[in-house]
Design a protein around this motif. Sequence first.
Motif, PDB file in Angstrom:
ATOM      1  N   THR A  60      23.511  30.162  84.334  1.00 29.14           N
ATOM      2  CA  THR A  60      23.277  29.546  83.707  1.00 29.14           C
ATOM      3  C   THR A  60      23.452  29.768  82.518  1.00 29.14           C
ATOM      4  O   THR A  60      23.369  29.374  80.824  1.00 29.14           O
ATOM      5  N   PRO A  61      25.159  30.218  82.423  1.00 28.61           N
ATOM      6  CA  PRO A  61      25.387  29.837  81.281  1.00 28.61           C
ATOM      7  C   PRO A  61      26.696  28.895  81.193  1.00 28.61           C
ATOM      8  O   PRO A  61      26.537  27.630  80.084  1.00 28.61           O
ATOM      9  N   LEU A  62      26.780  28.669  82.188  1.00 32.93           N
ATOM     10  CA  LEU A  62      27.479  26.730  81.858  1.00 32.93           C
ATOM     11  C   LEU A  62      26.465  25.694  81.863  1.00 32.93           C
ATOM     12  O   LEU A  62      26.870  24.828  80.976  1.00 32.93           O
ATOM     13  N   THR A  63      25.360  26.178  81.728  1.00 35.81           N
ATOM     14  CA  THR A  63      24.291  25.239  81.885  1.00 35.81           C
ATOM     15  C   THR A  63      24.072  24.671  80.025  1.00 35.81           C
ATOM     16  O   THR A  63      24.384  24.367  79.512  1.00 35.81           O
ATOM     17  N   ARG A  64      24.292  26.176  79.468  1.00 31.54           N
ATOM     18  CA  ARG A  64      24.388  26.281  78.013  1.00 31.54           C
ATOM     19  C   ARG A  64      25.853  25.541  77.441  1.00 31.54           C
ATOM     20  O   ARG A  64      25.335  25.317  76.336  1.00 31.54           O
ATOM     21  N   MET A  65      26.211  26.071  77.982  1.00 35.41           N
ATOM     22  CA  MET A  65      27.550  25.923  77.425  1.00 35.41           C
ATOM     23  C   MET A  65      27.592  24.651  77.527  1.00 35.41           C
ATOM     24  O   MET A  65      27.994  22.972  76.611  1.00 35.41           O
ATOM     25  N   LYS A  66      27.321  24.034  78.282  1.00 32.71           N
ATOM     26  CA  LYS A  66      27.167  22.042  79.113  1.00 32.71           C
ATOM     27  C   LYS A  66      26.349  21.511  77.684  1.00 32.71           C
ATOM     28  O   LYS A  66      26.654  20.949  76.817  1.00 32.71           O
ATOM     29  N   LEU A  67      24.637  22.258  77.110  1.00 41.75           N
ATOM     30  CA  LEU A  67      24.445  21.388  76.207  1.00 41.75           C
ATOM     31  C   LEU A  67      24.860  21.887  75.327  1.00 41.75           C
ATOM     32  O   LEU A  67      24.505  20.929  73.826  1.00 41.75           O
ATOM     33  N   ALA A  68      25.955  23.152  74.773  1.00 41.39           N
ATOM     34  CA  ALA A  68      26.355  23.080  73.454  1.00 41.39           C
ATOM     35  C   ALA A  68      26.833  21.880  73.437  1.00 41.39           C
ATOM     36  O   ALA A  68      27.477  21.603  72.203  1.00 41.39           O
ATOM     37  N   LEU A  69      27.948  22.085  74.333  1.00 42.03           N
ATOM     38  CA  LEU A  69      29.043  20.805  74.300  1.00 42.03           C
ATOM     39  C   LEU A  69      28.521  19.446  73.738  1.00 42.03           C
ATOM     40  O   LEU A  69      29.280  18.843  73.318  1.00 42.03           O
ATOM     41  N   ASP A  70      27.286  18.866  74.992  1.00 43.79           N
ATOM     42  CA  ASP A  70      26.738  17.897  74.235  1.00 43.79           C
ATOM     43  C   ASP A  70      26.350  17.964  72.826  1.00 43.79           C
ATOM     44  O   ASP A  70      26.518  16.509  72.406  1.00 43.79           O
ATOM     45  N   MET A  71      25.818  18.998  71.993  1.00 44.33           N
ATOM     46  CA  MET A  71      25.239  19.267  71.045  1.00 44.33           C
ATOM     47  C   MET A  71      26.479  18.828  69.968  1.00 44.33           C
ATOM     48  O   MET A  71      26.486  18.173  68.878  1.00 44.33           O
ATOM     49  N   LEU A  72      27.637  19.573  70.557  1.00 46.40           N
ATOM     50  CA  LEU A  72      28.202  19.516  69.698  1.00 46.40           C
ATOM     51  C   LEU A  72      29.297  18.341  69.028  1.00 46.40           C
ATOM     52  O   LEU A  72      29.612  17.892  68.297  1.00 46.40           O
ATOM     53  N   GLY A  73      29.669  17.739  71.130  1.00 44.71           N
ATOM     54  CA  GLY A  73      30.175  15.971  70.558  1.00 44.71           C
ATOM     55  C   GLY A  73      29.036  15.524  69.692  1.00 44.71           C
ATOM     56  O   GLY A  73      29.768  14.553  68.714  1.00 44.71           O
ATOM     57  N   ALA A  74      27.393  15.621  69.788  1.00 46.44           N
ATOM     58  CA  ALA A  74      27.271  14.555  68.534  1.00 46.44           C
ATOM     59  C   ALA A  74      27.245  15.139  67.253  1.00 46.44           C
ATOM     60  O   ALA A  74      26.628  13.977  66.673  1.00 46.44           O
ATOM     61  N   MET A  75      27.642  16.040  66.796  1.00 50.29           N
ATOM     62  CA  MET A  75      27.840  16.718  65.473  1.00 50.29           C
ATOM     63  C   MET A  75      28.805  16.726  64.948  1.00 50.29           C
ATOM     64  O   MET A  75      29.168  16.127  63.588  1.00 50.29           O
ATOM     65  N   ALA A  76      29.966  16.897  66.046  1.00 49.34           N
ATOM     66  CA  ALA A  76      31.392  16.996  65.291  1.00 49.34           C
ATOM     67  C   ALA A  76      32.200  15.847  65.786  1.00 49.34           C
ATOM     68  O   ALA A  76      31.380  14.926  66.314  1.00 49.34           O
ATOM     69  N   GLU A  77      32.158  15.158  64.590  1.00 51.38           N
ATOM     70  CA  GLU A  77      33.289  14.496  64.061  1.00 51.38           C
ATOM     71  C   GLU A  77      34.841  14.715  64.089  1.00 51.38           C
ATOM     72  O   GLU A  77      35.469  15.940  63.644  1.00 51.38           O
ATOM     73  N   GLY A  78      35.764  13.797  64.990  1.00 50.66           N
ATOM     74  CA  GLY A  78      37.225  13.344  65.397  1.00 50.66           C
ATOM     75  C   GLY A  78      37.684  14.449  66.625  1.00 50.66           C
ATOM     76  O   GLY A  78      38.756  14.937  66.668  1.00 50.66           O
ATOM     77  N   CYS A  79      36.792  15.927  66.609  1.00 49.83           N
ATOM     78  CA  CYS A  79      36.780  16.805  68.132  1.00 49.83           C
ATOM     79  C   CYS A  79      36.612  16.147  69.264  1.00 49.83           C
ATOM     80  O   CYS A  79      35.971  16.978  70.493  1.00 49.83           O
ATOM     81  N   GLU A  80      36.749  14.701  69.222  1.00 47.82           N
ATOM     82  CA  GLU A  80      35.806  14.172  70.837  1.00 47.82           C
ATOM     83  C   GLU A  80      36.851  14.712  71.593  1.00 47.82           C
ATOM     84  O   GLU A  80      36.276  14.896  73.111  1.00 47.82           O
ATOM     85  N   ALA A  81      38.175  14.573  71.989  1.00 42.05           N
ATOM     86  CA  ALA A  81      38.969  14.746  72.460  1.00 42.05           C
ATOM     87  C   ALA A  81      39.355  16.494  73.386  1.00 42.05           C
ATOM     88  O   ALA A  81      39.408  16.190  74.556  1.00 42.05           O
ATOM     89  N   GLU A  82      38.948  17.332  72.298  1.00 46.78           N
ATOM     90  CA  GLU A  82      38.930  18.483  72.294  1.00 46.78           C
ATOM     91  C   GLU A  82      37.422  18.790  73.191  1.00 46.78           C
ATOM     92  O   GLU A  82      37.690  19.434  74.208  1.00 46.78           O
ATOM     93  N   ILE A  83      36.289  18.096  72.805  1.00 45.98           N
ATOM     94  CA  ILE A  83      35.491  17.889  73.558  1.00 45.98           C
ATOM     95  C   ILE A  83      35.375  18.139  75.119  1.00 45.98           C
ATOM     96  O   ILE A  83      35.107  18.838  75.439  1.00 45.98           O
ATOM     97  N   GLU A  84      36.116  16.674  75.064  1.00 48.39           N
ATOM     98  CA  GLU A  84      35.846  16.016  76.626  1.00 48.39           C
ATOM     99  C   GLU A  84      36.754  17.161  77.326  1.00 48.39           C
ATOM    100  O   GLU A  84      36.323  16.867  78.455  1.00 48.39           O
ATOM    101  N   GLU A  85      37.794  17.522  76.723  1.00 46.19           N
ATOM    102  CA  GLU A  85      38.375  19.006  77.321  1.00 46.19           C
ATOM    103  C   GLU A  85      37.534  19.823  78.257  1.00 46.19           C
ATOM    104  O   GLU A  85      37.670  20.492  79.248  1.00 46.19           O
ATOM    105  N   LEU A  86      37.193  20.195  77.471  1.00 46.50           N
ATOM    106  CA  LEU A  86      36.188  21.696  77.690  1.00 46.50           C
ATOM    107  C   LEU A  86      34.607  21.380  78.307  1.00 46.50           C
ATOM    108  O   LEU A  86      34.324  21.971  79.036  1.00 46.50           O
ATOM    109  N   MET A  87      34.331  19.944  78.260  1.00 47.59           N
ATOM    110  CA  MET A  87      33.738  19.482  79.309  1.00 47.59           C
ATOM    111  C   MET A  87      34.068  19.305  80.173  1.00 47.59           C
ATOM    112  O   MET A  87      33.157  20.027  82.307  1.00 47.59           O
ATOM    113  N   THR A  88      35.467  18.571  81.012  1.00 47.52           N
ATOM    114  CA  THR A  88      36.106  18.579  82.107  1.00 47.52           C
ATOM    115  C   THR A  88      35.880  20.208  82.523  1.00 47.52           C
ATOM    116  O   THR A  88      36.034  19.848  84.190  1.00 47.52           O
TER     117      THR A  88
END
Length: 464
Positions: free
Chosen positions: A270-298
């Motif tokens: 459950t928390p992993l699923t929420r983290m994945k959704l949060a990272l997907d939403m954050l990737g859509a809203m944040a700009e310039g942090c794509e590399a950090e978000i990609e590392e967190l998703m990995t």
Amino acid sequence: MTAAAGPDRASGAAARRDRRGRGGLWLKRFLPRTLFGRSLLIIVTPVILAQAVATWIFYDRHWDTVTNRLAFAVAGDIATVIAQLEHDPSEEGRNWALATTARTTDLIVTLEPGKILPDERPVLRGLLQRTLGKAMDERVARPFAINAEVAHEWYEIRVQMADGVLSVMSPERRLFTPTSYIFILWMVGSAIVLFAVAILFMRNQIRPIKRLAAAADSLGKGRDVTNFKMEGATEVRQAASAFLLMRERIQRQITQRTEMLAGVSHDLRTPLTRMKLALDMLGAMAEGCEAEIEELMTDVAEMEAMIEGYLAFARGEGTEAVQPTDLSRLLNEAAAGARRQGTEVSLSLDGPITLPLRPNAMRRCIDNLLVNAGRHAGSAWVRAAQRGGTVEIVIDDDGPGIPAAMREDVFKPFFRIDRSRNLDTGGSGLGLTIARDVARGHGGDITLDDSPYGGLRALVRLPL
């Protein structure tokens, strides 16, 4: 002087201990290795010693008393006949002496006038002839010869006299008693009966121990132990009861671990699923942090894969049953899966091999080894063959290998070789751990060594 004697005494004691140790090892080579053989030896050895002592005492007393008395009695009768013949050398006196001897004894006596015995005394063969010879020397004190082959169950005793040779035919029963044969037959017969009873008794006592050993061996190989019951002596029943309790504790521990990990799976997904959704939403809203978000998703994906892999193994170990499995088919499927992931796999099989396995767990073991080979090498060579009562699966690769000092450490959970040395094992750090757990759960093991192709060799040994 005293100081010098101390080391000499110590070295002498050490030498004596060494000699005793070598003597003990020499003796152990001749002792039975099985419990049945050693138990039978413990029972039989005192009996054999007792019978040997009894036989020695019997023969000693028998020959000293019975045989000597019989031989001396015959020699005494012969001495009496000779004395009568010498007392009255006339023909009438000789005939009276011979007739009296034939009437009162079992001896057949004849006189051969003018005959002379050979000067060379014949060799007395056998204990009976030697005993009779001793009696003749003491009672008769004349040259004599003994012939045991003149007739069946008769002995001829020829005595040199002044005017000829006295021939005495004595039946064997006057010199020999069959009690020795009876005693030997009784001893051998009783020993055979005793050995038969001891063998039957010991087999019945050893059988429960063998069943307990077979049950423990099956449990160690991960197989079901069915129809096992406590039987035998009290000590064996205690061992069987302890084994059954141990089996229940192991099964309960496996069940509890499986249920616990199933709960962990539910709680962590459950928390992993929420983290994945949060990272997907954050990737859509944040700009310039794509590399950090990609590392967190990995990282999240790696955590999810790690949990799924270990939970899948735990579920399989807890519920999968052992069944006859075609290992050749299993290896072909694993090799095909590795080829689909880009690893070049060469498979060599020495004919069909079938053995009791948990097929899904063993496939996961082989998959993990092939994934490990494919992660660090471009090619893998898989070979399976039967060696006596063991099946060996060899997986070679042409990668950088693993240093010898770290080959046991890589089987520890979550262990990773230092990334700075360019020897990162990658993955979750559980692949080799799970593989060895599966092999040991089947009663086998996995060892690592250098490969002739320059990389790592993983050797899986499984009992049939």
